[in-house]
Design a protein around this motif. Structure first.
Motif, PDB file in Angstrom:
ATOM      1  N   LEU A  21       0.835  -1.200   0.000  1.00 18.64           N
ATOM      2  CA  LEU A  21       0.000   0.000   0.000  1.00 18.64           C
ATOM      3  C   LEU A  21       0.869   1.249   0.000  1.00 18.64           C
ATOM      4  N   THR A  22       1.929   1.243   0.785  1.00 18.30           N
ATOM      5  CA  THR A  22       2.849   2.379   0.827  1.00 18.30           C
ATOM      6  C   THR A  22       3.456   2.624  -0.551  1.00 18.30           C
ATOM      7  N   LEU A  23       3.917   1.557  -1.182  1.00 20.40           N
ATOM      8  CA  LEU A  23       4.518   1.680  -2.513  1.00 20.40           C
ATOM      9  C   LEU A  23       3.507   2.214  -3.519  1.00 20.40           C
ATOM     10  N   ALA A  24       2.319   1.649  -3.530  1.00 19.53           N
ATOM     11  CA  ALA A  24       1.294   2.082  -4.488  1.00 19.53           C
ATOM     12  C   ALA A  24       0.937   3.554  -4.281  1.00 19.53           C
ATOM     13  N   THR A  25       0.802   3.965  -3.032  1.00 17.15           N
ATOM     14  CA  THR A  25       0.451   5.359  -2.730  1.00 17.15           C
ATOM     15  C   THR A  25       1.584   6.297  -3.126  1.00 17.15           C
ATOM     16  N   TYR A  26       2.804   5.912  -2.803  1.00 12.36           N
ATOM     17  CA  TYR A  26       3.989   6.698  -3.165  1.00 12.36           C
ATOM     18  C   TYR A  26       4.062   6.890  -4.677  1.00 12.36           C
ATOM     19  N   LEU A  27       3.823   5.833  -5.418  1.00 13.25           N
ATOM     20  CA  LEU A  27       3.884   5.917  -6.872  1.00 13.25           C
ATOM     21  C   LEU A  27       2.719   6.722  -7.434  1.00 13.25           C
ATOM     22  N   GLU A  28       1.554   6.612  -6.823  1.00 15.66           N
ATOM     23  CA  GLU A  28       0.393   7.402  -7.254  1.00 15.66           C
ATOM     24  C   GLU A  28       0.650   8.897  -7.100  1.00 15.66           C
ATOM     25  N   HIS A  29       1.444   9.252  -6.109  1.00 10.47           N
ATOM     26  CA  HIS A  29       1.765  10.655  -5.865  1.00 10.47           C
ATOM     27  C   HIS A  29       3.076  11.073  -6.540  1.00 10.47           C
ATOM     28  N   GLY A  30       3.532  10.261  -7.483  1.00  9.97           N
ATOM     29  CA  GLY A  30       4.717  10.623  -8.259  1.00  9.97           C
ATOM     30  C   GLY A  30       5.988  10.717  -7.437  1.00  9.97           C
ATOM     31  N   ALA A  32       6.253  11.877  -4.377  1.00  4.68           N
ATOM     32  CA  ALA A  32       6.252  13.040  -3.477  1.00  4.68           C
ATOM     33  C   ALA A  32       5.974  12.579  -2.045  1.00  4.68           C
ATOM     34  N   TYR A  33       6.864  12.960  -1.139  1.00  2.00           N
ATOM     35  CA  TYR A  33       6.757  12.505   0.249  1.00  2.00           C
ATOM     36  C   TYR A  33       5.554  13.095   0.985  1.00  2.00           C
ATOM     37  N   ARG A  34       5.366  14.396   0.868  1.00  2.23           N
ATOM     38  CA  ARG A  34       4.325  15.048   1.668  1.00  2.23           C
ATOM     39  C   ARG A  34       2.925  14.477   1.392  1.00  2.23           C
ATOM     40  N   PRO A  35       2.468  14.474   0.127  1.00  7.25           N
ATOM     41  CA  PRO A  35       1.118  13.941  -0.096  1.00  7.25           C
ATOM     42  C   PRO A  35       1.008  12.445   0.205  1.00  7.25           C
ATOM     43  N   THR A  36       2.101  11.711   0.006  1.00  7.29           N
ATOM     44  CA  THR A  36       2.076  10.283   0.324  1.00  7.29           C
ATOM     45  C   THR A  36       1.901  10.070   1.812  1.00  7.29           C
ATOM     46  N   LEU A  40      -1.390   8.453   3.668  1.00  2.00           N
ATOM     47  CA  LEU A  40      -1.264   7.259   4.499  1.00  2.00           C
ATOM     48  C   LEU A  40      -1.420   7.566   5.991  1.00  2.00           C
ATOM     49  N   ASN A  41      -1.474   8.862   6.316  1.00  2.00           N
ATOM     50  CA  ASN A  41      -1.577   9.306   7.704  1.00  2.00           C
ATOM     51  C   ASN A  41      -0.410   8.783   8.557  1.00  2.00           C
ATOM     52  N   ILE A  42       0.793   8.942   7.990  1.00  2.00           N
ATOM     53  CA  ILE A  42       2.011   8.545   8.688  1.00  2.00           C
ATOM     54  C   ILE A  42       3.009   9.695   8.636  1.00  2.00           C
ATOM     55  N   LYS A  48       9.878   7.269   4.872  1.00  2.00           N
ATOM     56  CA  LYS A  48      11.261   7.022   4.458  1.00  2.00           C
ATOM     57  C   LYS A  48      11.726   5.632   4.897  1.00  2.00           C
ATOM     58  N   TYR A  49      11.369   5.249   6.116  1.00  2.00           N
ATOM     59  CA  TYR A  49      11.738   3.920   6.620  1.00  2.00           C
ATOM     60  C   TYR A  49      11.103   2.832   5.751  1.00  2.00           C
ATOM     61  N   ARG A  50       9.808   2.989   5.480  1.00  2.00           N
ATOM     62  CA  ARG A  50       9.107   1.987   4.669  1.00  2.00           C
ATOM     63  C   ARG A  50       9.695   1.894   3.265  1.00  2.00           C
ATOM     64  N   LEU A  51      10.032   3.021   2.670  1.00  4.36           N
ATOM     65  CA  LEU A  51      10.640   3.000   1.336  1.00  4.36           C
ATOM     66  C   LEU A  51      11.988   2.289   1.362  1.00  4.36           C
ATOM     67  N   GLY A  52      12.720   2.452   2.446  1.00  4.98           N
ATOM     68  CA  GLY A  52      13.977   1.718   2.605  1.00  4.98           C
ATOM     69  C   GLY A  52      13.742   0.221   2.687  1.00  4.98           C
ATOM     70  N   ARG A  53      12.715  -0.178   3.429  1.00  4.62           N
ATOM     71  CA  ARG A  53      12.366  -1.601   3.518  1.00  4.62           C
ATOM     72  C   ARG A  53      11.947  -2.128   2.145  1.00  4.62           C
ATOM     73  N   ILE A  54      11.183  -1.327   1.408  1.00  2.35           N
ATOM     74  CA  ILE A  54      10.752  -1.726   0.069  1.00  2.35           C
ATOM     75  C   ILE A  54      11.973  -1.939  -0.824  1.00  2.35           C
ATOM     76  N   ARG A  55      12.940  -1.024  -0.759  1.00  4.34           N
ATOM     77  CA  ARG A  55      14.166  -1.167  -1.560  1.00  4.34           C
ATOM     78  C   ARG A  55      14.882  -2.461  -1.203  1.00  4.34           C
ATOM     79  N   ASP A  56      14.989  -2.739   0.097  1.00  8.57           N
ATOM     80  CA  ASP A  56      15.700  -3.940   0.557  1.00  8.57           C
ATOM     81  C   ASP A  56      14.985  -5.225   0.157  1.00  8.57           C
TER      82      ASP A  56
END
Length: 89
Positions: A21-30, A32-36, A40-42, A48-56
């Motif tokens: 869900l984090t990845l999909a939302t991040y990509l939907e917002h191009g 952009a950290y703030r709207p993502t 997600l209300n986080i 940033k932590y979740r994106l790091g986990r996604i990369r790993d």
């Protein structure tokens, strides 16, 4: 790129996290950290932590434009399929 979503789905199922869900939302917002983070209300640091986990876990960088496109298509297809497949009892 679809094969990279599998490990994220598995990780989410094991841990109760929301990386797909984090990845999909991040990509939907191009990317952009703030709207993502607002969507997600986080906190931004949690994002940033979740994106790091996604990369790993996915071994892919969603901030790379080519990778982001592939992941966006894969996550969109996945969401469409999961919405169309009825849940089994």
């Amino acid at each position: 790129m679809v094969e990279q979503l599998g490990p994220l789905f598995d990780y989410d199922a094991r841990t109760g996290s929301e990386l797909v869900l984090t990845l999909a939302t991040y990509l939907e917002h191009g990317g952009a950290y703030r709207p993502t983070s607002e969507d997600l209300n986080i906190h931004r640091n949690t994002l940033k932590y979740r994106l790091g986990r996604i990369r790993d876990i996915a071994e892919a960088d969603p901030s790379d434009p080519h990778t982001a496109f592939d992941l966006h298509v894969a996550s969109s297809v996945s969401q469409t399929l999961s919405a169309r497949i009825p849940a089994t009892a």
